[in-house]
Design an enzyme around this catalytic site. Structure first.
Site, short mmCIF file in Angstrom:
data_model
loop_
_atom_site.label_atom_id
_atom_site.label_comp_id
_atom_site.label_asym_id
_atom_site.label_seq_id
_atom_site.Cartn_x
_atom_site.Cartn_y
_atom_site.Cartn_z
N GLY A 197 -20.55 6.58 2.23
CA GLY A 197 -19.48 6.87 1.27
C GLY A 197 -20.05 6.85 -0.12
N TYR A 198 -19.74 7.89 -0.93
CA TYR A 198 -20.30 7.96 -2.28
C TYR A 198 -19.21 8.26 -3.29
CZ TYR A 198 -24.54 7.85 -5.06
OH TYR A 198 -25.53 7.46 -5.92
N GLY A 199 -18.04 7.62 -3.10
CA GLY A 199 -16.94 7.78 -4.05
C GLY A 199 -17.00 6.68 -5.08
N ASN A 200 -15.82 6.25 -5.51
CA ASN A 200 -15.75 5.21 -6.51
C ASN A 200 -16.55 3.98 -6.07
OD1 ASN A 200 -14.21 2.54 -7.41
ND2 ASN A 200 -13.98 4.07 -9.01
N GLY B 48 -18.71 3.50 -3.15
CA GLY B 48 -20.09 3.70 -2.70
C GLY B 48 -21.02 4.10 -3.83
N LYS C 292 0.87 -1.19 0.00
CA LYS C 292 0.00 0.00 0.00
C LYS C 292 0.89 1.23 0.00
CE LYS C 292 -4.49 0.73 0.07
NZ LYS C 292 -5.51 -0.18 -0.47
P1 NAD Z 1 -13.19 7.71 -2.83
O1 NAD Z 1 -12.16 8.70 -2.49
O2 NAD Z 1 -13.61 7.59 -4.26
O3 NAD Z 1 -14.51 7.98 -1.97
C1 NAD Z 1 -14.49 8.06 -0.58
C2 NAD Z 1 -15.90 8.47 -0.15
O4 NAD Z 1 -15.96 8.45 1.29
C3 NAD Z 1 -16.28 9.89 -0.56
O5 NAD Z 1 -17.66 9.92 -0.91
C4 NAD Z 1 -16.06 10.69 0.71
O6 NAD Z 1 -16.86 11.87 0.78
C5 NAD Z 1 -16.49 9.68 1.75
N1 NAD Z 1 -15.98 9.98 3.08
C6 NAD Z 1 -14.74 10.37 3.43
N2 NAD Z 1 -14.68 10.58 4.76
C7 NAD Z 1 -15.91 10.29 5.26
C8 NAD Z 1 -16.48 10.31 6.55
N3 NAD Z 1 -15.77 10.68 7.61
N4 NAD Z 1 -17.79 9.94 6.68
C9 NAD Z 1 -18.52 9.56 5.61
N5 NAD Z 1 -18.03 9.54 4.35
C10 NAD Z 1 -16.75 9.90 4.19
O7 NAD Z 1 -12.67 6.30 -2.27
P2 NAD Z 1 -13.10 4.85 -2.71
O8 NAD Z 1 -12.14 4.37 -3.72
O9 NAD Z 1 -14.56 4.84 -2.98
O10 NAD Z 1 -12.77 4.01 -1.38
C11 NAD Z 1 -13.72 3.90 -0.31
C12 NAD Z 1 -13.28 2.78 0.62
O11 NAD Z 1 -13.19 1.56 -0.13
C13 NAD Z 1 -11.91 2.97 1.26
O12 NAD Z 1 -11.91 2.37 2.54
C14 NAD Z 1 -10.99 2.18 0.34
O13 NAD Z 1 -9.78 1.79 0.98
C15 NAD Z 1 -11.88 1.01 0.02
N6 NAD Z 1 -11.52 0.29 -1.18
C16 NAD Z 1 -11.46 0.91 -2.40
C17 NAD Z 1 -11.14 0.17 -3.52
C18 NAD Z 1 -11.17 0.76 -4.91
O14 NAD Z 1 -11.06 0.00 -5.87
N7 NAD Z 1 -11.35 2.08 -5.06
C19 NAD Z 1 -10.83 -1.19 -3.40
C20 NAD Z 1 -10.91 -1.79 -2.14
C21 NAD Z 1 -11.25 -1.04 -1.05
#
Ligand code: NAD
Length: 416
Positions: free
Chosen positions: A218-221, A223, A106
């Protein structure tokens, strides 16, 4: 006693629990408790106001006994080395439980990408790869996107690596844009894999997903895609979603098209027309069938776990549940799909991306999804069978499957 929320302490405590059940050799246990290799470095970046900002970067190669290290890079203002260590440990268990020939790593940079201009972000991304170019590569360590990093950042890093090494090696990094060797289906892969595990957990619990209720933090990639897929694949009624600014609720369900449109316009989910405001805390405690934490660590703790009402907690985020919360959820009979199983879809499709890059031959999205389904469903069933056989919770069972596999590779190499 207050709970220790240091993610690496939590990752070590989880391993300790599995080591006890496995009666793991103490030398092997000691070896697996620590990262094999760490890089700490500064990245000087010329900012647009003329000054040079010195950013702190990390890369942890936790264990590569089963194959090259693999794991994302986070750009986050509160990044810490212990978070990176924990995430690298979880990647080690994730690649092992998924049975793909990779280890765990990581990376991270302490920075706030939301306050940076695109050209500053490009210089930072290239600087990160310059610092690490000797230590990464298709056969050494292959990074990927994570929180606040994206395909464009992967493209800059790939380009910097190929300039420095003088040859094409697209598999050095995954989550790339399609024209640079990205895989079909990589964008939604983490959420898609999570959906396959939810389907299996619902089958075991006798829960009909059509019309069942769901809340997503969570509403990123992850959510955002989870909302879309839960709605489109299963007809789940997603009644609440949130991001770092707060959440929204509608008892009749939220349409992903409406929420995505609102997020594109405003950058937040709150104030989406036809919804009520809800806090992140309230969202986690809603009376829903399925709760999906898809944001950050330590959201379900000893403070709130006894108020969780969901039947299934599908951990798409990494480390959303503390060990104390875990015990509480287990006691309440809540079925947890543990993070490094639930969110393994991302790394499984990253592995498919590396395979396609190596063959220079690309698959269509339906082939990617079929192969992802087979891999993650096999992993889910291995964990479920282990939980039944050893009469342990699903997280401990996932550790038992993964730690056994990593320990076997370490032993065969003669390291311990
Ligand atoms: P991202 O940056 O695209 O989105 C993160 C989301 O979380 C955003 O909507 C942000 O506003 C929200 N957020 C941040 N802090 C917050 C809080 N305190 N309370 C509520 N919401 C909050 O990230 P992502 O890629 O969607 O990753 C989200 C999770 O999934 C992380 O834990 C990441 O490690 C895990 N993950 C991601 C992947 C991937 O392929 N992207 C793979 C495995 C695990």
């Amino acid at each position: 006693m207050t709970e220790n929320l240091n993610p690496f302490a939590i990752a070590q405590a989880q391993l300790d629990g599995a080591a006890e059940v496995l009666q793991l050799d103490p030398d092997m246990h000691a070896f697996l408790r620590q990262p094999m290799r760490e890089f700490h470095f500064t990245i000087p970046v010329k900012m647009n106001d003329g000054h040079t900002e010195i950013f702190q970067g990390f890369r942890v190669q936790y264990n590569d006994a089963r194959g090259p290290a693999k794991g994302g890079i986070r750009f986050h203002p509160r990044e810490t080395i212990d978070t990176v260590r924990a995430l690298a440990a979880w990647m080690t268990w994730k690649t092992a439980v998924s049975d793909i020939p990779l280890g765990g790593g990581k990376g991270g940079v302490i920075c706030n990408p939301r306050e940076m201009q695109p050209d500053e972000l490009e210089r930072l991304s290239r600087g990160y790869m310059r610092a690490l170019s000797r230590y990464v590569g298709l056969t050494k360590d292959s990074p990927a996107p994570d929180v606040y990093t994206n395909p464009q950042i992967m493209a800059w890093m790939l380009d910097e690596y190929e300039i420095l090494t003088g040859h094409h090696e697209p598999g050095v990094i995954t989550g790339k844009p399609l024209p640079l060797g990205g895989s079909a289906g990589r964008g939604p892969a983490t959420a898609m894999g999570g959906m396959f595990t939810i389907r299996e957990a619902a089958r075991l619990r006798g829960l009909n997903l059509a019309g069942a209720t769901c809340a997503i933090q969570g509403y990123g990639n992850v959510g955002g895609f989870a909302h879309r897929l839960a709605h489109d694949l299963f007809g789940l009624k997603v009644v609440a979603v949130s991001d770092e600014f707060g959440g929204i609720y509608n008892e009749h369900g939220l349409n992903p098209d409406d929420v995505v449109k609102h997020v594109q316009q405003t950058g937040k989910v709150i104030d989406c027309p036809g919804t009520e405001k809800i806090t992140n805390h309230e969202l986690l405690e809603l009376d829903v069938d399925i709760l999906i934490p898809a944001a950050i660590e330590n959201q379900l703790t000893g403070q709130n776990a006894d108020r969780v009402k969901a039947k299934i907690v599908a951990e798409l985020a990494n480390g959303p549940t503390t060990p104390e919360a875990d015990r509480i959820l287990d006691d309440k009979g809540i079925y947890t799909i543990p993070d490094f199983l639930c969110n393994a879809g991302g790394v499984i499709v990253s592995y498919f991306e590396m395979v396609q890059n190596a063959y220079q031959f690309y698959w269509d999205e339906s082939m990617v999804n079929d192969r992802l389904d087979k891999k993650i469903t096999t992993a889910f069933l291995a964990v479920h069978d282990m939980a039944q056989a050893k009469k342990v919770g699903t997280r401990v069972a996932a550790y038992l499957v993964a730690v056994n596999r990593v320990a076997e590779a370490v032993r065969l190499r003669g390291w311990v």
